[in-house]
Scaffold this motif. Structure first.
Motif, PDB file in Angstrom:
ATOM      1  N   PRO A  14       0.840  -1.204   0.000  1.00  0.00           N
ATOM      2  CA  PRO A  14       0.000   0.000   0.000  1.00  0.00           C
ATOM      3  C   PRO A  14       0.870   1.247   0.000  1.00  0.00           C
ATOM      4  O   PRO A  14       1.991   1.236   0.529  1.00  0.00           O
ATOM      5  N   VAL A  15       0.364   2.329  -0.590  1.00  0.00           N
ATOM      6  CA  VAL A  15       1.164   3.539  -0.754  1.00  0.00           C
ATOM      7  C   VAL A  15       0.764   4.593   0.275  1.00  0.00           C
ATOM      8  O   VAL A  15      -0.414   4.928   0.418  1.00  0.00           O
ATOM      9  N   ALA A  16       1.766   5.105   0.984  1.00  0.00           N
ATOM     10  CA  ALA A  16       1.584   6.264   1.863  1.00  0.00           C
ATOM     11  C   ALA A  16       2.227   7.465   1.199  1.00  0.00           C
ATOM     12  O   ALA A  16       3.410   7.428   0.852  1.00  0.00           O
ATOM     13  N   LEU A  17       1.447   8.506   0.975  1.00  0.00           N
ATOM     14  CA  LEU A  17       1.932   9.731   0.337  1.00  0.00           C
ATOM     15  C   LEU A  17       2.155  10.775   1.427  1.00  0.00           C
ATOM     16  O   LEU A  17       1.227  11.129   2.153  1.00  0.00           O
ATOM     17  N   LEU A  18       3.379  11.268   1.543  1.00  0.00           N
ATOM     18  CA  LEU A  18       3.726  12.232   2.578  1.00  0.00           C
ATOM     19  C   LEU A  18       4.050  13.585   1.941  1.00  0.00           C
ATOM     20  O   LEU A  18       4.876  13.663   1.036  1.00  0.00           O
ATOM     21  N   LEU A  19       3.385  14.636   2.423  1.00  0.00           N
ATOM     22  CA  LEU A  19       3.603  15.980   1.883  1.00  0.00           C
ATOM     23  C   LEU A  19       3.854  16.956   3.034  1.00  0.00           C
ATOM     24  O   LEU A  19       3.007  17.127   3.913  1.00  0.00           O
ATOM     25  N   HIS A  20       5.021  17.579   3.028  1.00  0.00           N
ATOM     26  CA  HIS A  20       5.457  18.495   4.085  1.00  0.00           C
ATOM     27  C   HIS A  20       4.724  19.824   3.993  1.00  0.00           C
ATOM     28  O   HIS A  20       3.886  20.057   3.115  1.00  0.00           O
ATOM     29  N   GLY A  21       5.095  20.752   4.874  1.00  0.00           N
ATOM     30  CA  GLY A  21       4.476  22.065   4.912  1.00  0.00           C
ATOM     31  C   GLY A  21       5.362  23.186   4.405  1.00  0.00           C
ATOM     32  O   GLY A  21       6.471  22.963   3.893  1.00  0.00           O
ATOM     33  N   PHE A  22       4.877  24.408   4.567  1.00  0.00           N
ATOM     34  CA  PHE A  22       5.560  25.629   4.149  1.00  0.00           C
ATOM     35  C   PHE A  22       6.931  25.725   4.807  1.00  0.00           C
ATOM     36  O   PHE A  22       7.082  25.503   6.014  1.00  0.00           O
ATOM     37  N   LEU A  23       7.952  26.047   4.005  1.00  0.00           N
ATOM     38  CA  LEU A  23       9.356  26.183   4.429  1.00  0.00           C
ATOM     39  C   LEU A  23       9.991  24.858   4.821  1.00  0.00           C
ATOM     40  O   LEU A  23      11.043  24.835   5.459  1.00  0.00           O
ATOM     41  N   GLY A  24       9.370  23.746   4.433  1.00  0.00           N
ATOM     42  CA  GLY A  24       9.902  22.428   4.761  1.00  0.00           C
ATOM     43  C   GLY A  24      10.429  21.701   3.539  1.00  0.00           C
ATOM     44  O   GLY A  24      10.679  22.284   2.481  1.00  0.00           O
ATOM     45  N   SER A  25      10.601  20.395   3.687  1.00  0.00           N
ATOM     46  CA  SER A  25      11.036  19.534   2.591  1.00  0.00           C
ATOM     47  C   SER A  25      10.679  18.100   2.946  1.00  0.00           C
ATOM     48  O   SER A  25      10.313  17.796   4.086  1.00  0.00           O
ATOM     49  N   LYS A  26      10.813  17.206   1.967  1.00  0.00           N
ATOM     50  CA  LYS A  26      10.461  15.817   2.216  1.00  0.00           C
ATOM     51  C   LYS A  26      11.384  15.154   3.231  1.00  0.00           C
ATOM     52  O   LYS A  26      11.002  14.165   3.873  1.00  0.00           O
ATOM     53  N   SER A  27      12.586  15.693   3.426  1.00  0.00           N
ATOM     54  CA  SER A  27      13.504  15.100   4.400  1.00  0.00           C
ATOM     55  C   SER A  27      12.966  15.197   5.825  1.00  0.00           C
ATOM     56  O   SER A  27      13.392  14.447   6.712  1.00  0.00           O
ATOM     57  N   GLN A  28      12.028  16.112   6.055  1.00  0.00           N
ATOM     58  CA  GLN A  28      11.464  16.252   7.393  1.00  0.00           C
ATOM     59  C   GLN A  28      10.651  15.025   7.823  1.00  0.00           C
ATOM     60  O   GLN A  28      10.349  14.871   9.005  1.00  0.00           O
ATOM     61  N   TRP A  29      10.306  14.175   6.884  1.00  0.00           N
ATOM     62  CA  TRP A  29       9.552  12.960   7.189  1.00  0.00           C
ATOM     63  C   TRP A  29      10.452  11.783   7.539  1.00  0.00           C
ATOM     64  O   TRP A  29       9.941  10.687   7.810  1.00  0.00           O
ATOM     65  N   ASN A  30      11.756  11.940   7.526  1.00  0.00           N
ATOM     66  CA  ASN A  30      12.655  10.789   7.641  1.00  0.00           C
ATOM     67  C   ASN A  30      12.355   9.911   8.848  1.00  0.00           C
ATOM     68  O   ASN A  30      12.350   8.673   8.757  1.00  0.00           O
ATOM     69  N   SER A  31      12.110  10.508  10.009  1.00  0.00           N
ATOM     70  CA  SER A  31      11.848   9.707  11.211  1.00  0.00           C
ATOM     71  C   SER A  31      10.503   8.999  11.130  1.00  0.00           C
ATOM     72  O   SER A  31      10.340   7.902  11.673  1.00  0.00           O
ATOM     73  N   VAL A  32       9.544   9.616  10.451  1.00  0.00           N
ATOM     74  CA  VAL A  32       8.237   8.971  10.263  1.00  0.00           C
ATOM     75  C   VAL A  32       8.357   7.823   9.267  1.00  0.00           C
ATOM     76  O   VAL A  32       7.796   6.740   9.477  1.00  0.00           O
ATOM     77  N   VAL A  33       9.116   8.049   8.205  1.00  0.00           N
ATOM     78  CA  VAL A  33       9.290   7.015   7.177  1.00  0.00           C
ATOM     79  C   VAL A  33       9.872   5.742   7.770  1.00  0.00           C
ATOM     80  O   VAL A  33       9.455   4.627   7.416  1.00  0.00           O
ATOM     81  N   SER A  34      10.809   5.887   8.683  1.00  0.00           N
ATOM     82  CA  SER A  34      11.449   4.705   9.267  1.00  0.00           C
ATOM     83  C   SER A  34      10.453   3.806   9.982  1.00  0.00           C
ATOM     84  O   SER A  34      10.685   2.606  10.114  1.00  0.00           O
TER      85      SER A  34
END
Length: 247
Positions: A14-34
């Motif tokens: 199954p696919v989880a799509l993660l989208l960050h917020g203003f002034l952020g980036s996808k790297s901010q999800w790293n701890s969640v992705v793990s």
């Protein structure tokens, strides 16, 4: 149509799509992705002008949701679990309204489905008027407001990294994002959709009363955590534990 930077590798999960917020980036999800990647394929997208996405001078929240729908079509993804933080949640709400057939669930992190209140619109207009002269000062102030006083002590390095990333954005990118957030319409979400809110009880950007008002109106599930506006950075474990789509 312009493209947003994204990363995705399909393994049939199954696919989880993660989208960050203003002034952020996808790297901010790293701890969640793990905590998710063993059971989900991760589609992580970066907003225009954020991270490695190209700068775009003008766009709407609805156009971003359409762009994401095209990625799903490209990879033959029928449905996603959409997790959106702040501005990413605005896009998630627009996606849920426009493409409910492609949504398994929507998790709104520090975000709301309604449009800005008049006072918030005025704040964005003031920022737009002044930012060409005071961009770095605005970025620093905006990022400081995302964290509680205690979080400032605990996450100094993360905050400084976020400020450096925000200050590296072009003026065009910051202005385009501010206008898109200011001009977004309210999204009247279908009460039958699988939607939840996770929010901070000390969020200085989106007061919890606004989120609780939506929870009451839509009868969606809500989880309150003891934190500010950047729960994806300060409370990743709690986010994972409270995402109700996780089996």
């Amino acid at each position: 149509m312009w493209k947003m930077t994204y990363s995705f590798q399909s393994t049939g999960k199954p696919v989880a799509l993660l989208l960050h917020g203003f002034l952020g980036s996808k790297s901010q999800w790293n701890s969640v992705v793990s905590g998710l990647e063993s059971n989900y394929d991760m589609l992580m997208v970066e907003l225009p002008g954020h991270g490695k996405s190209p700068s775009v001078s003008d766009y709407s929240i609805e156009e971003l949701s359409f762009e994401i729908s095209q990625y799903l079509k490209q990879y033959f993804i029928e449905k996603v679990h959409f997790v959106g933080h702040s501005m990413g949640g605005y896009v998630g709400a627009a996606f849920a309204k426009a493409y409910p057939q492609h949504l398994h669930s929507l998790t709104m992190v520090n975000s709301i489905a309604n449009s800005d209140l008049p006072a918030r619109k005025q704040m964005r207009n003031r920022a737009i008027e002044l930012i060409d002269r005071f961009q770095n000062a605005y970025v620093s102030m905006a990022i400081n407001n995302l964290f509680t006083r205690e979080e400032h002590e605990l996450y100094k390095e993360i905050i400084e990294e976020m400020k450096a990333m925000g200050k590296s954005m072009t003026l065009e990118s910051v202005l385009a994002a501010l206008r898109a957030m200011r001009d977004r319409p309210s999204q009247l979400l279908d009460k039958d959709l699988n939607i939840q809110y996770i929010y901070g009880n000390r969020d200085a950007v989106i007061d919890k009363s606004l989120i609780e008002k939506e929870l009451s109106a839509f009868n969606f599930n809500g989880v309150e955590l003891a934190g500010g506006h950047m729960l994806l950075l300060t409370h990743p474990s709690e986010l994972i534990q409270n995402m109700h789509f996780i089996e």
